[in-house]
Design a protein around this motif. Structure first.
Motif, PDB file in Angstrom:
ATOM      1  N   ALA A  60      -1.732   4.184  -9.986  1.00 17.92           N
ATOM      2  CA  ALA A  60      -2.320   2.869  -9.747  1.00 17.92           C
ATOM      3  C   ALA A  60      -1.857   2.235  -8.585  1.00 17.92           C
ATOM      4  CB  ALA A  60      -2.459   1.722 -10.254  1.00 17.92           C
ATOM      5  N   LYS A  61      -2.246   2.662  -8.044  1.00 11.22           N
ATOM      6  CA  LYS A  61      -1.854   1.660  -6.111  1.00 11.22           C
ATOM      7  C   LYS A  61      -1.885   0.181  -6.091  1.00 11.22           C
ATOM      8  CE  LYS A  61      -2.408   6.461  -4.100  1.00 11.22           C
ATOM      9  NZ  LYS A  61      -1.510   6.792  -4.402  1.00 11.22           N
ATOM     10  N   THR A  62      -2.886  -0.328  -6.548  1.00 13.89           N
ATOM     11  CA  THR A  62      -2.641  -1.810  -6.472  1.00 13.89           C
ATOM     12  C   THR A  62      -2.813  -2.318  -7.391  1.00 13.89           C
ATOM     13  OG1 THR A  62      -3.664  -1.798  -4.366  1.00 13.89           O
ATOM     14  CG2 THR A  62      -3.954  -3.654  -5.150  1.00 13.89           C
ATOM     15  N   LEU A  63      -2.140  -3.730  -8.200  1.00 13.81           N
ATOM     16  CA  LEU A  63      -2.424  -4.200  -9.731  1.00 13.81           C
ATOM     17  C   LEU A  63      -2.452  -6.211  -9.087  1.00 13.81           C
ATOM     18  CD1 LEU A  63       0.011  -1.495 -10.169  1.00 13.81           C
ATOM     19  CD2 LEU A  63      -1.137  -2.339 -11.968  1.00 13.81           C
ATOM     20  N   TRP A  64      -3.418  -6.636  -9.253  1.00 13.57           N
ATOM     21  CA  TRP A  64      -2.821  -7.697  -9.697  1.00 13.57           C
ATOM     22  C   TRP A  64      -2.248  -8.417 -10.699  1.00 13.57           C
ATOM     23  CZ3 TRP A  64      -7.080 -11.097  -7.091  1.00 13.57           C
ATOM     24  CH2 TRP A  64      -7.412  -9.896  -6.053  1.00 13.57           C
TER      25      TRP A  64
ATOM     26  N   HIS B  27      -7.458  -0.887  -1.574  1.00 12.79           N
ATOM     27  CA  HIS B  27      -8.108  -2.534  -1.944  1.00 12.79           C
ATOM     28  C   HIS B  27      -6.606  -3.352  -2.209  1.00 12.79           C
ATOM     29  CE1 HIS B  27     -11.670  -1.449  -2.425  1.00 12.79           C
ATOM     30  NE2 HIS B  27     -11.489  -0.609  -2.837  1.00 12.79           N
ATOM     31  N   SER B  28      -5.628  -2.652  -1.043  1.00 11.47           N
ATOM     32  CA  SER B  28      -4.105  -3.457  -1.308  1.00 11.47           C
ATOM     33  C   SER B  28      -4.250  -4.797  -0.728  1.00 11.47           C
ATOM     34  CB  SER B  28      -3.235  -2.462  -0.886  1.00 11.47           C
ATOM     35  OG  SER B  28      -3.121  -1.411  -1.960  1.00 11.47           O
ATOM     36  N   GLY B  29      -3.079  -5.454  -0.710  1.00 13.06           N
ATOM     37  CA  GLY B  29      -2.890  -6.338   0.421  1.00 13.06           C
ATOM     38  C   GLY B  29      -2.026  -5.936   1.202  1.00 13.06           C
ATOM     39  N   VAL B  30      -2.544  -7.041   2.300  1.00 17.25           N
ATOM     40  CA  VAL B  30      -2.036  -6.882   3.702  1.00 17.25           C
ATOM     41  C   VAL B  30      -0.633  -6.540   4.295  1.00 17.25           C
ATOM     42  CG1 VAL B  30      -1.956  -7.780   6.295  1.00 17.25           C
ATOM     43  CG2 VAL B  30      -3.345  -9.185   4.429  1.00 17.25           C
ATOM     44  N   VAL B  31       0.193  -7.015   3.753  1.00 17.21           N
ATOM     45  CA  VAL B  31       1.806  -6.399   3.839  1.00 17.21           C
ATOM     46  C   VAL B  31       2.175  -5.651   3.163  1.00 17.21           C
ATOM     47  CG1 VAL B  31       4.170  -7.409   3.200  1.00 17.21           C
ATOM     48  CG2 VAL B  31       2.294  -9.293   3.889  1.00 17.21           C
ATOM     49  N   ALA B  32       1.187  -4.869   2.133  1.00 20.44           N
ATOM     50  CA  ALA B  32       1.087  -3.713   1.941  1.00 20.44           C
ATOM     51  C   ALA B  32       0.670  -1.974   2.494  1.00 20.44           C
ATOM     52  CB  ALA B  32       0.409  -3.677   0.114  1.00 20.44           C
ATOM     53  N   ASN B  33       0.104  -2.635   3.034  1.00 18.91           N
ATOM     54  CA  ASN B  33      -0.512  -1.761   4.088  1.00 18.91           C
ATOM     55  C   ASN B  33       0.253  -1.439   5.108  1.00 18.91           C
ATOM     56  OD1 ASN B  33      -2.456  -0.036   2.654  1.00 18.91           O
ATOM     57  ND2 ASN B  33      -4.197  -1.619   2.940  1.00 18.91           N
TER      58      ASN B  33
END
Ligand SMILES: Cc1ncc(C[n+]2csc(CCOP(=O)(O)OP(=O)(O)O)c2C)c(N)n1
Ligand code: SF4
Ligand SMILES: [Mg+2]
Lengths: 343, 409
Positions: B400-404, B344-350
């Motif tokens: 935690a892979k993705t943080l807002w 559920h990450s951002g586009v650039v991160a993936n």
């Protein structure tokens, strides 16, 4: 830079062909297409570029005249041709004309009048692309012709109803059934009338039918000569979509005019001129009954007497009630009734 | 955006103007002598058309200027103008860019080298004028070159570079320049504007060659190809995008030669990355709070650096991996979302995760979603991201892979 060029906004002067024997021999739409037998739209393409001549760029929106005409490596187009998106004929005409104009004005391209014609089907033109066509018809400084070939359905995708499909017609999206004999209950848009009435600076709008080939070509030539954005609506019998013997295409075109269903006219600088049998109708000649036209086509095979008389009454209205018969569906206020309401 | 208080040294023949990002693009367009431009109102991109309209009205640019009746037409008009040999410009923002989607799809296979500005804006609904990168990212798989700019200077320079790259016959692909709505489109900074003679040395005329649609070259463009040829045409696009890498490097090198400025590395800006333990990654104007935050963190002895990605397509895979794999942990701050994507990450991160997959050294990577809808990215956000990256660096993995960040929970 603009000063250094000889750019003018001139058009090619294309004199009318004085009779079928005076028409040029050269073809600019030749073999290589695979439209149905008896396809009137293919004939329209051929006549359209015959009329415009070789210094022409043609743009065509998605539909039969794209898919069936330009299979990779087998193009029938002798003049430069490019596909445009389904709703983009207006933008294709405008963009091409603007590109040429800019380059000629700035001295980046040899200055010469090049015809720009964008064609569209009834689905692409009168439904999806009507906004873009309308916009283009307001850009009077760009010379282009938009030709709508109206086979009265989304033909290429297997004959679905469009805003230009006649009332009641059987299409794959409007099949007659047990609960509903008529699925498609909308009356056809008055496309040419709307374009003429709605765009005061568009100098030329005409209707044509390829059954009257010389007249059709001469209207194309007139539109290109007069310049600015122009619009032509062509009614094209389609054997597959209308479900009739391909031999009858020419005759059905004639019947559409003779029954008064499709009027032939042009509006040049605001002046309306009726043509041929339409002119005779306006001058009082009796129209043939619509059933003579409708019952030759399988798409109306489910019609009852009631449907036929409804259809007839709507066509009668066009000629008896419209302020400008066959063109503008306004009615004068009934003087007696106004007087009654005012008291 | 802060306005520079001390002027950069001016090369003698360059004008220095206090202009916004959008105005800087318009300066570039006038210098590139574009032939056809179309506009349609939507914030924040409309500011560039306002600037162009003024230039045309004042005779500083001779071009056909068409206000279209919608973005779909806006893009189709310039597409067709380009096929007859005109240099063209248009653009949009948010849902306007989405409205033009069909036309964005067709330009790469048609090999139309149009240059566009995307004034990045959140997509409706709910209504929001602020920046998000999802609009421009719509076209990331389609053969569009995509880059993000950060300053007015970069705006004008990238505009000139964009035409040079897109119109290079080895490439012939459309190019979108992304500028963060408000933060860049509307913010003024001192900007060097080069003289036309220099631009002419750098940017050759657009030559469509044998693809020109003209009665002297009566070709049929975009016939129905189907399974007979479509895959070969896709492959041609793929090859063009691959060739774009060298063309972009050439263009930046020439730019430096002609104008005496511009980055050595076209692909991304590095800020204090040489000895960095933690490298943050972002695109666009997010660099400002990050750089300020990094300076404070450095003063506290924390070795943090920033990679600001300029080019997203083509993606600078190897170069980026080389820099990032040196870090102990990577924090990618996305101003976009990709719901349901891996982690559920951002586009650039993936994208960066994928780029690192074959790397010998793969530091832990944290994905941060931040600043959506134009919300300010604060120093607190930067400190928090850095702390979490240090935790991951110390443990060698990221739980935690993705943080807002900066969001009401
Ligand atoms: C945006 C878009 N929607 C749908 C289609 C599918 N489509 C292809 S051809 C066509 C029919 C177009 O009908 P019309 O313009 O009347 O031309 P005809 O096929 O009748 O010649 C449609 C709907 C498409 N190509 N593009
Ligand atoms: S379906 Fe109709 S318009 Fe299409 S090719 Fe056949 S006859 Fe022509
Ligand atoms: Mg049709």
């Amino acid at each position: 830079m603009a000063d250094a060029t000889t750019f003018t906004n001139q058009t090619q002067i294309l004199e009318p062909f004085r009779g079928i024997k005076k028409v040029t021999i050269e073809e600019y739409f030749t073999s290589g297409h695979r439209t149905c037998q008896g396809c009137e739209s293919a004939l329209v393409m051929k006549l359209m570029v015959k009329a415009s001549g070789p210094r022409t760029i043609v743009l065509g929106s998605t539909g039969c005249m794209y898919v069936a005409n330009t299979t990779y490596y087998t193009t029938p187009w002798v003049v430069p041709w490019m596909h445009t998106q389904l709703g983009s004929s207006g933008s294709a005409a405008l963009g091409t004309a603007a590109g040429l104009k800019a380059l000629m004005k700035k001295g980046k391209m040899k200055s010469e009048p090049i015809n720009v014609i964008a064609f569209c089907g009834d689905g692409g033109g009168a439904d999806m692309g009507i906004g873009a066509i309308s916009a283009t018809l307001t850009h009077k400084e760009y010379n282009s012709l938009i030709l709508l070939y109206d086979n009265e359905s989304y033909a290429n995708t297997d004959i679905q109803l469009s805003g230009m499909t006649p009332y009641g017609a059987h299409t794959t999206f409007s099949p007659p059934g047990k609960a509903h004999r008529i699925i498609h209950k909308r009356w056809k848009k008055n496309m040419a009338g709307m374009m003429a009435a709605g765009h005061p600076e568009c100098r030329y709008v005409a209707t044509v039918c390829a059954s009257y080939a010389v007249e059709m070509m001469n209207k194309v030539r007139r539109a290109l000569t007069i310049g600015g954005p122009t619009f032509i609506h062509s009614l094209d019998p389609c054997p597959k979509g209308w479900d009739y013997d391909p031999m009858l295409s020419h005759e059905l075109g004639e019947l559409a005019i003779e029954t008064g269903i499709f009027p032939l006219y042009e509006v040049e600088d605001g002046q309306l001129r009726y043509y041929g049998k339409t002119k005779a109708i306006v001058e009082g000649r009796a129209r043939k009954p619509v059933r003579e036209y409708l019952l030759k086509q399988g798409r109306f095979a489910h019609f009852t007497e009631e449907d036929l008389s409804y259809f007839q009454s709507k066509v009668d209205e066009m000629w008896n009630k419209w302020e400008v018969p066959g063109v503008v569906p306004f009615r004068r206020v009934d003087a007696a009734r106004t007087a009654a309401t005012n008291t | 955006m802060a306005v520079a208080t001390t002027a950069a040294p001016t090369a003698s023949d360059e004008k220095e103007l206090l202009i916004s990002g959008s105005e800087a693009v318009a300066e570039g367009l006038a210098l590139a002598d574009i032939d056809v431009v179309t506009g349609y109102p939507i914030r924040p991109y409309d500011t560039v058309i306002q600037a162009i309209a003024k230039k045309i009205a004042n005779g500083q640019l001779v071009a056909e200027y068409i206000v279209a009746e919608g973005e779909h037409s806006q893009f189709e008009i310039v597409k067709h103008a380009s096929t007859v040999g005109a240099r063209v410009f248009c653009g949009s923002s948010g849902v306007g860019w989405a409205y033009a989607m069909e036309c964005l799809v067709v330009t790469p296979p048609l090999r139309v080298p149009m240059v566009c500005l995307v004034g990045n804006r959140a997509l409706d609904d709910p209504g929001a004028f602020g920046v998000e990168h999802n609009d421009a990212l719509f076209v990331r798989d389609l053969g569009w070159m995509l880059c993000w700019i950060d300053t007015s200077q970069e705006a004008i320079d990238t505009t000139l570079i964009a035409y040079r790259v897109a119109e290079d016959r080895r490439v012939f692909l459309p190019l979108a320049i992304s500028a963060d709505g408000a933060f860049l489109t509307h913010s003024q900074a001192l900007t060097l504007v080069p003289p036309k003679e220099k631009v002419d040395k750098f940017l050759p005329r657009y030559d469509r060659g044998d693809l020109l649609l003209h009665p002297d070259n009566p070709i049929t463009v975009a016939p129905q190809a189907n399974e007979d040829w479509v895959i070969e045409i896709r492959r041609q696009n793929d090859e063009a995008m691959k060739r774009a890498v060298a063309v972009i490097e050439e263009a930046y090198a020439d730019f430096r030669k002609v104008f005496g400025r511009g980055p050595e590395n076209p692909w991304f800006e590095e800020y204090m990355t040489d000895d960095a333990e933690i490298i943050l990654v972002g695109m666009g104007t997010i660099s400002l709070p990050m750089k300020v935050g990094i300076r404070t963190l450095r003063a506290q002895g924390k070795k943090v650096g920033l990679v600001r990605l300029r080019w997203f397509r083509p993606f600078p895979t190897e170069k980026l991996v080389k820099v990032l794999s040196r870090a102990k942990a990577i924090g990618v701050v996305d101003r976009d979302y990709s719901f349901g994507s891996p982690f559920h990450s951002g586009v650039v991160a993936n994208e960066i995760r994928a780029a690192l997959y074959n790397a010998e050294k793969r530091p832990p990577l944290l994905s941060f979603i931040c600043g959506l809808g134009g919300r300010e990215v604060t120093l607190e956000d930067v400190y928090k991201a850095t702390d979490l990256c240090y935790n991951a660096a110390n443990s060698g993995k990221s739980e935690a892979k993705t943080l807002w960040l900066g969001v009401r929970e």
